[in-house]
Design an enzyme around this catalytic site. Sequence first.
Site, short mmCIF file in Angstrom:
data_model
loop_
_atom_site.label_atom_id
_atom_site.label_comp_id
_atom_site.label_asym_id
_atom_site.label_seq_id
_atom_site.Cartn_x
_atom_site.Cartn_y
_atom_site.Cartn_z
N ASN A 134 1.07 -1.03 0.66
CA ASN A 134 -0.18 -0.10 0.16
C ASN A 134 0.90 0.83 0.20
O ASN A 134 0.39 2.69 0.58
CB ASN A 134 -0.98 0.08 0.86
N THR A 244 -4.25 -8.38 1.45
CA THR A 244 -2.53 -7.95 1.00
C THR A 244 -1.67 -9.02 1.47
O THR A 244 -0.76 -8.80 0.51
CB THR A 244 -2.21 -6.42 0.99
N GLY A 245 -1.37 -7.95 2.99
CA GLY A 245 0.23 -8.95 3.39
C GLY A 245 0.14 -10.58 2.88
O GLY A 245 0.62 -11.50 2.81
N HIS A 295 -11.68 -8.57 7.06
CA HIS A 295 -10.24 -9.16 6.85
C HIS A 295 -10.03 -9.83 8.32
O HIS A 295 -11.44 -9.63 9.02
CB HIS A 295 -9.00 -8.73 6.49
N1 CTP Z 1 -1.08 -6.15 8.64
C1 CTP Z 1 -0.51 -6.52 9.62
N2 CTP Z 1 -1.03 -5.73 11.14
C2 CTP Z 1 -1.22 -5.24 10.77
C3 CTP Z 1 -1.69 -3.85 9.49
C4 CTP Z 1 -1.39 -4.50 9.06
O1 CTP Z 1 -0.13 -7.53 9.24
N3 CTP Z 1 -1.73 -4.04 11.99
C5 CTP Z 1 -0.66 -6.47 7.52
C6 CTP Z 1 -2.17 -7.34 6.85
O2 CTP Z 1 -1.59 -8.29 6.25
C7 CTP Z 1 -1.95 -6.29 5.32
C8 CTP Z 1 -1.02 -5.32 5.44
O3 CTP Z 1 -0.01 -5.90 6.36
O4 CTP Z 1 -2.92 -7.10 4.85
C9 CTP Z 1 -0.64 -4.60 4.37
O5 CTP Z 1 -1.04 -3.53 5.84
P1 CTP Z 1 -2.46 -2.48 4.86
O6 CTP Z 1 -1.57 -1.21 4.18
O7 CTP Z 1 -3.12 -1.54 6.59
O8 CTP Z 1 -3.71 -3.07 4.42
P2 CTP Z 1 -5.12 -2.39 4.81
O9 CTP Z 1 -5.00 -1.58 3.25
O10 CTP Z 1 -4.86 -2.66 6.11
O11 CTP Z 1 -6.13 -4.09 4.20
P3 CTP Z 1 -5.91 -4.84 2.68
O12 CTP Z 1 -4.72 -3.72 1.76
O13 CTP Z 1 -5.21 -5.96 2.72
O14 CTP Z 1 -7.43 -4.75 2.39
#
Ligand code: CTP
Length: 321
Positions: A134, A244-245, A295
């Site tokens: 992201n 995403t992760g 998620h």
């Molecule tokens: N992540 C995590 N713990 C957090 C924030 C994020 O484990 N506190 C991991 C998740 O696997 C997440 C990835 O880091 O998908 C990227 O974070 P983020 O950009 O915040 O993802 P989101 O936009 O919240 O979710 P997604 O893009 O997966 O819809």
Amino acid sequence: DGELCLSRSLVNSSDKIIRKAGSSIFQHSVEGWKINSSLVLEIRYRKNILRFLDAERDVSVVKSSFKPGDVIHYVLDRRRTLNISHNLHSLLPEVSPMKNRRFKTCAVVGNSGILLDSECGKEIDSHNFVIRCNLAPVVEFAADVGTKSDFITMNPSVVQRAFGGFRNESDREKFVHRLSMLNDSVLWIPAFMVKGGEKHVEWVNALILKNKLKVRTAYPSLRLIHAVRGYWLTNKVPIKRPSTGLLMYTLATRFCDEIHLYGFWPFPKDLNGKAVKYHYYDDLKYRYFSNASPHRMPLEFKTLNVLHNRGALKLTTGKCV
Ligand code: CTP
């Protein structure tokens, strides 16, 4: 194939267990961690996984899959459609950006605030291939997160969230500057998931073309999310909307011999009870245990933790030095 399975009861009770973030299932020792290479290979080549997921192909659609003007249905909202524009078509890669690419060690960097004060920057940058999520900022946080970015994802919502919806010139400049720092890394934009972000994707595409940015755009295949869901279901992990992760880890199993995860900690507190920000770089709040969230990051984390303890990947949630 039973090797990786989490027992059904463990999965069902996970939400309860996860509420106790201090529970021992979250503990993972980094000292003494050793890669289990045969498990890594087994995961990569397991037949019932290859049946679902062809990571090299699914990581991006290619030019020959579409022509401008084609109409496609959104992956998670089949009733709505998207037109493949000329700009989008011109930015589709000719071949998969991951074709024939193999790495000894990879880092997948999540965005949790657990990275703050981790001093993991050097270690992250020492990996052969670094995947980030992201378009997270790095320069101001380099000591903790590093700066190397070979592959970076960008949900269309990032335009609104981090670049003011491109409302004024300085937002657009900031964005172009961020992308120019990526040089010819892969910028992975999930453009076909749900309706809502299409104008953002079009603006991004237009800026890339106008500024002749070198970044290599990729747009995940229409089947990727189903494939990844199928992949985890064969391991008895019911994840409807992989984050995403988790998508990145799953793709990396195909390209990387050793996968190191950083910034994965979807909990509001660390094991000592200290508050942890959802993102290391902004003040976004997240309802970790709400069904409203698409998620199931805590369940994902628990699964990754099991894989850490078996040597299939290395999860770092503490300090690197
Ligand atoms: N992540 C995590 N713990 C957090 C924030 C994020 O484990 N506190 C991991 C998740 O696997 C997440 C990835 O880091 O998908 C990227 O974070 P983020 O950009 O915040 O993802 P989101 O936009 O919240 O979710 P997604 O893009 O997966 O819809």
